[in-house]
Design a protein around this motif. Structure first.
Motif, mmCIF file in Angstrom:
data_model
loop_
_atom_site.group_PDB
_atom_site.id
_atom_site.type_symbol
_atom_site.label_atom_id
_atom_site.label_comp_id
_atom_site.label_asym_id
_atom_site.label_seq_id
_atom_site.Cartn_x
_atom_site.Cartn_y
_atom_site.Cartn_z
ATOM 1 N N TYR A 164 41.343 26.137 40.691
ATOM 2 C CA TYR A 164 39.965 25.701 40.864
ATOM 3 C C TYR A 164 39.387 26.343 42.129
ATOM 4 C CZ TYR A 164 40.647 22.204 37.265
ATOM 5 O OH TYR A 164 40.902 21.572 36.069
ATOM 6 N N ARG A 165 38.279 27.010 41.973
ATOM 7 C CA ARG A 165 37.576 27.605 43.104
ATOM 8 C C ARG A 165 36.118 27.164 43.059
ATOM 9 N NH1 ARG A 165 40.679 33.069 42.085
ATOM 10 N NH2 ARG A 165 42.493 32.648 43.357
ATOM 11 N N ALA A 166 35.357 27.615 44.011
ATOM 12 C CA ALA A 166 33.958 27.191 44.126
ATOM 13 C C ALA A 166 33.160 27.519 42.861
ATOM 14 C CB ALA A 166 33.308 27.830 45.341
ATOM 15 N N SER A 167 33.457 28.610 42.198
ATOM 16 C CA SER A 167 32.681 29.008 41.019
ATOM 17 C C SER A 167 32.977 28.134 39.793
ATOM 18 C CB SER A 167 32.940 30.472 40.691
ATOM 19 O OG SER A 167 34.310 30.674 40.370
ATOM 20 N N THR A 168 34.054 27.374 39.804
ATOM 21 C CA THR A 168 34.383 26.524 38.655
ATOM 22 C C THR A 168 33.797 25.131 38.770
ATOM 23 O OG1 THR A 168 36.516 26.084 39.716
ATOM 24 C CG2 THR A 168 36.514 27.611 37.861
#
Length: 36
Positions: A31-35
């Protein structure tokens, strides 16, 4: 995964009489900021 898929494809192209194989690989969802 791409390397494994390409290897299977090349094996089948070289000798179409060999039986098909299945390769299972581990996957991890990061999970990263774009997800979010």
């Amino acid at each position: 995964m791409g390397k494994a898929a390409a290897g299977l494809m090349l094996e089948k192209i070289k000798d179409s009489s060999i039986p098909s194989r299945t390769i299972l690989t581990d996957a991890e969802l990061v999970y990263r900021a774009s997800t979010l």
